[in-house]
Design an enzyme around this catalytic site. Structure first.
Site, PDB file in Angstrom:
ATOM      1  N   HIS A 190       7.708   1.967  21.445  1.00  0.00           N
ATOM      2  CA  HIS A 190       6.463   1.515  20.809  1.00  0.00           C
ATOM      3  C   HIS A 190       6.025   0.169  21.379  1.00  0.00           C
ATOM      4  CE1 HIS A 190       4.500  -0.771  17.440  1.00  0.00           C
ATOM      5  NE2 HIS A 190       3.718   0.281  17.486  1.00  0.00           N
TER       6      HIS A 190
ATOM      7  N   GLU B 106       4.479   0.655  24.702  1.00  0.00           N
ATOM      8  CA  GLU B 106       3.106   1.173  24.543  1.00  0.00           C
ATOM      9  C   GLU B 106       2.119   0.013  24.353  1.00  0.00           C
ATOM     10  OE1 GLU B 106       0.492   1.772  21.057  1.00  0.00           O
ATOM     11  OE2 GLU B 106       2.232   3.034  20.645  1.00  0.00           O
ATOM     12  N   HIS B 107       2.470  -0.911  23.476  1.00  0.00           N
ATOM     13  CA  HIS B 107       1.595  -2.074  23.258  1.00  0.00           C
ATOM     14  C   HIS B 107       1.405  -2.862  24.548  1.00  0.00           C
ATOM     15  CE1 HIS B 107       0.915  -3.033  18.824  1.00  0.00           C
ATOM     16  NE2 HIS B 107       1.448  -1.821  18.817  1.00  0.00           N
TER      17      HIS B 107
ATOM     18  N   GLU C 196       2.727  -5.440  12.346  1.00  0.00           N
ATOM     19  CA  GLU C 196       2.611  -3.977  12.198  1.00  0.00           C
ATOM     20  C   GLU C 196       3.826  -3.439  11.432  1.00  0.00           C
ATOM     21  OE1 GLU C 196       2.251  -1.851  15.888  1.00  0.00           O
ATOM     22  OE2 GLU C 196       1.842   0.053  14.890  1.00  0.00           O
TER      23      GLU C 196
END
Lengths: 431, 431
Positions: free
Chosen positions: A71, A74-75, A146
């Protein structure tokens, strides 16, 4: 360039999908939908939160990485050396995003003009990683927020609490975004190592739908894709027992009513068998506990469930479970009633007429999965990620499922000794 | 390409609009009633519209109605409870496969139209009261829905902020009414609300169909032309007055992330200028809030704005850690200041228009989006095409945006204050 091309066609709807094995190693799937105003593209890799232990052929040891790194990666890919990738998409009027789940990371955009430019941007930035100490540190602040957002989401907590109750070793029980502590261990070097391992085009897919053509996609792909040598990738999971970790797990949060989720753990499948198992189990569960079932009426009449009660499945590489959940003042009573109904159906048989009606409903739902480009592009990605099956397999598989299959599924996948009940209770009101 | 047919009046303040678009495989039909939003009626209306999709005289239980929908290839039928400013919107929506996909050549459209009309006009009721069992289930659903508004912290914070920003106005009323008012509802009062709605509420019916279905218009016309009507018009737009000094409210909650919501109001800035302002400030991934508060300062995972045309109010929200609350608020207000001082480029304006253009194209690719467009045009009484709407936005000048930014005044600052540390999230228990 020479391509290996296969055209798949759904005879019922007339939808077609062009599957191309690009010389670069990438698989490309295109569904042309000329009547629509938009086009959608997804560029995905078989790399998600469960891939925490892996090695390439030739590596002596396995690499172990912190939870949440897929994740995080991905960012970070959205940041080029010279600019923010979002701004490039904004300039051409495309709307971009990305997501990471348990078994995949997908970068996507949709647009109503400038498709070729947008696709160039997509293929370019995903193939051009740029990580530094400073940019990694900057992202840790955003992702920490997040993570905290999800920590406050009771639905998310309920689900992961259930997964921790079901799975001893499989990393599916780890939060997709990791924890504030685990992402603090991420370094540029680790990100590059994961990138080199999983972002090889042979491990990836490009799917496009909407008002575009396969030729258009290929023209951009030919320009932008960098040939990738095929590599043998081994992602491993520790052996997972068939049993659950615990039959019950609970926590307290700021919620208005007790929430619950029941999970039945069973044998994982892959490819077409995974789809067959999932569709069969969903039909079976709907006969037992769907809103047309006697059990649902009973629970409703006894005020044990409300309209949030639903059933679902959750499956992937090394995990498969059936889910039922909602809100209730007495989740244990719901579970007891569900188990009793299951045991009764194992002895007396499933309701054949209801099974046929639900199968007809499933046919209708499968038929409309590709009603618009946004849904269709997800179907293409899902089918690739599920062992590279046809995007139109669902209707065919459904037509083959019999009542006997459902009855067998009931015995194999709905066992009282493979169940966990996850509960989120309301925390005491703030003083 | 979608073809919008001229609206047909079916009765006093009942209008039917059809859109044809052969690209879709399904039919969609929406009945939207508009009623005044009041604390006395919001809950009973919310319950009543839900009841209408739970059963009917033809299908007197949820099980019977569900079974019928399942036999119609899994057709969906549901209620949607929404609000636009001071108006409560009560919608019954359905979606089903087009007749050409029916396995036995039957008309699913005729069956679904009849089923919907039965739900709306012939509910399961006796002696001026809804069926007791269905009523009890729906009342519990409503109470649980109200109790669980707290579950989703972001939307809960927005709800609380709206209650403060629009205090004393109908728009302050929670979407499902208050728990106290919901508790008072009886099967009789819900039935009376249904009668009132049929008699007085303006009704817009929208169908989005893949091909012409002449019988549908006939069925609707037959059903509604004989209704006794005494319509009560509603006001979709009512500017909310700005407070002399901003309301600053903090509410503690045991969560890990704070939610900050700011409401800014303007009395007379043109809507298109406000729309552009919103896109530039926080409506896209190229906006000032995204670029600065999230990306540059790493304060938030999300920080966004939206414009409520009906109340002339701009809402900004973000999720942020407790010790960064002040910094986040200042950073947000800095971006508002930047707009007032013209701190945006022509390129950013062009990107904002491209974004809007794409969002409308996306809407035109979904049946729900096309229907939403028709409803929106009815509410604003403009009947613009999507192209005309884009052209109108293009006429907005940078001076108008700066003027609109200067006309905005801070009205409300609401904070959902996190009182929980991250360590407190692991409170799982097992048996």
């Amino acid at each position: 360039m020479k391509y290996e091309t296969t055209i798949l066609r759904d005879e019922r709807t007339g939808d077609t999908c062009t599957c191309i094995q690009h010389p670069s190693g990438l698989e490309i799937r295109v569904m042309e939908q000329p009547g629509f105003s938009t086009a959608h593209a997804m560029f995905g890799t078989k790399y998600g939160s469960i891939h925490t232990r892996f090695r390439l052929e030739g590596d002596a040891d396995y690499t172990e990485v912190p939870a949440g790194i897929a994740h995080f990666l991905e960012h970070k890919l959205f940041e080029n050396e010279d600019c923010d990738v979002f701004s490039l998409f904004n300039q051409v009027g495309a709307s971009a995003n990305a997501y990471t789940s348990f078994d995949r990371t997908v970068y996507l955009f949709s647009c109503s003009k400038n498709f070729d430019c947008s696709l160039e941007i997509l293929l370019d930035f995903v193939q051009k990683p740029y990580f530094t100490e400073a940019t990694v540190a900057k992202e840790q602040g955003i992702i920490a927020q997040e993570i905290k957002m999800y920590l406050d989401d009771p639905g998310d907590r309920l689900f992961f609490q259930l997964l921790r109750g079901l799975y001893h070793n499989h990393p599916v029980h780890l939060d997709v975004a990791g924890s504030v502590e685990s992402i603090a261990q991420i370094t540029p070097e680790l990100l590059y190592a994961c990138y080199r391992t999983f972002y090889n085009l042979n491990n990836m897919v490009l799917c496009c739908t909407g008002n575009i053509t396969a030729e258009q996609v290929l023209a951009v792909a030919d320009r932008m894709l960098k040939d990738a040598p095929a590599q043998k990738l081994e992602a491993v999971f520790l052996p997972e027992p068939e049993t659950v970790v615990r039959p019950y797990a609970s926590a307290k949060m700021a919620v208005g009513k007790t929430m619950f989720m029941i999970g039945f753990k069973s044998q994982p499948e892959s490819g077409l068998e995974e789809m067959r198992a999932a569709l069969t189990a969903m039909l079976t569960f709907s006969v037992i506990a769907g809103s047309a079932s006697p059990l649902y009426q009973k629970l409703m009449a006894e005020n044990l469930i409300n309209d949030t009660f639903n059933t679902d499945y959750f499956s992937g590489d090394g995990f498969f479970c059936m889910l039922a959940g909602g809100e209730s003042d007495d989740p244990q009573a719901v579970l007891d009633a569900l188990l009793a109904e299951i045991e009764s159906a194992k002895v007396n048989g499933l309701d054949a007429a209801l099974f046929d009606t639900l199968k007809r409903a499933a046919y209708g739902e499968a038929l409309t999965a590709n009603n618009a480009p946004e849904g269709a592009v997800s179907t293409l990605v899902d089918s690739y990620m599920t062992g590279g099956i046809s995007p139109f397999a669902r209707i065919q598989v459904l037509s083959e499922v019999t009542l006997a299959d459902a009855q067998r599924c009931l015995c194999e996948r709905f066992r009282a000794d493979r169940v966990c009940l996850s509960v989120i209770e309301p925390a005491a009101p703030q003083a | 390409m979608s073809q919008l047919r001229p609206s047909v009046p079916l009765s006093d303040s009942i209008t039917y609009t059809e859109i044809y678009d052969e690209k879709f495989k399904t039919c969609a039909l929406y009945f939207r009633f508009f009623v005044k939003r009041t604390p006395q009626t919001a809950a009973v209306n919310a319950l009543m519209i839900d009841l209408l999709t739970n059963c009917s005289a033809d299908y007197p239980t949820l099980a019977a109605l569900t079974l019928k929908k399942q036999s119609l290839y899994g057709a969906s039928l549901h209620s949607i409870r929404g609000n636009t400013g001071d108006v409560q919107e009560l919608t019954i929506a359905a979606n089903w496969i087009d007749d050409r996909f029916a396995l036995e050549g039957e008309s699913v459209t005729d069956a679904m139209a009849a089923l919907m009309l039965g739900c709306i006009l012939r509910p399961n009721a006796q002696n001026n009261a809804f069926d007791a069992a269905a009523f009890r289930f729906c009342k519990q659903n409503l109470l649980d829905t109200i109790d669980c508004e707290i579950n989703q912290k972001r939307s809960y914070a927005m709800l609380r902020a709206a209650g403060i920003a629009f205090e004393g106005e109908p728009a302050a009323c929670p979407p499902y009414g208050t728990r106290e008012s919901a508790e008072q509802i009886t099967a009789e009062s819900a039935f009376a609300a249904w009668e009132t709605m049929l008699k007085t509420a303006p009704l817009e019916i929208v169908a989005v169909l893949p091909s012409e279905k002449p019988k549908l218009l006939q069925m609707l016309s037959d059903a509604f032309s004989s209704l006794q009507r005494d319509p009560v018009p509603v006001m979709f737009e009512s500017a909310s007055p700005c407070k002399a000094s901003p309301s600053v409210i903090e509410e503690p909650m045991p969560v890990t992330q704070c939610k900050l919501v700011l409401a800014l109001k303007t009395a007379d800035a043109p809507h298109e200028a406000m729309q552009m302002l919103n896109l530039l400030l926080g409506g896209t991934t190229g906006s000032l809030l995204f670029a600065n508060v999230r990306e540059k300062l790493s304060l938030c995972y999300y920080c966004a704005s939206r414009y409520q045309r009906s109340k002339h109010t701009l809402i900004i929200d973000c999720g942020v850690r407790t010790d960064k609350l002040c910094e986040a608020k200042e950073a947000i207000l800095d971006q508002c200041k930047a707009l007032r001082e013209g701190g945006f480029t022509d390129a950013m304006m062009e990107e904002a228009i491209l974004f809007y253009e794409h969002s409308l194209a996306s809407a035109s690719d979904a049946q729900s989006g096309l229907a939403a467009w028709v409803f929106q045009q009815k509410q604003t009484d403009r009947n613009l095409t999507m192209e005309e709407s884009i052209a109108l936005l293009r006429t907005v000048t940078r001076e108008q945006i700066i003027a609109a930014a200067n006309a905005m005044q801070l009205d409300t600052v609401y904070t959902l204050l996190a009182t929980k540390s991250e360590d407190e999230n692991g409170e799982e228990a097992s048996e």
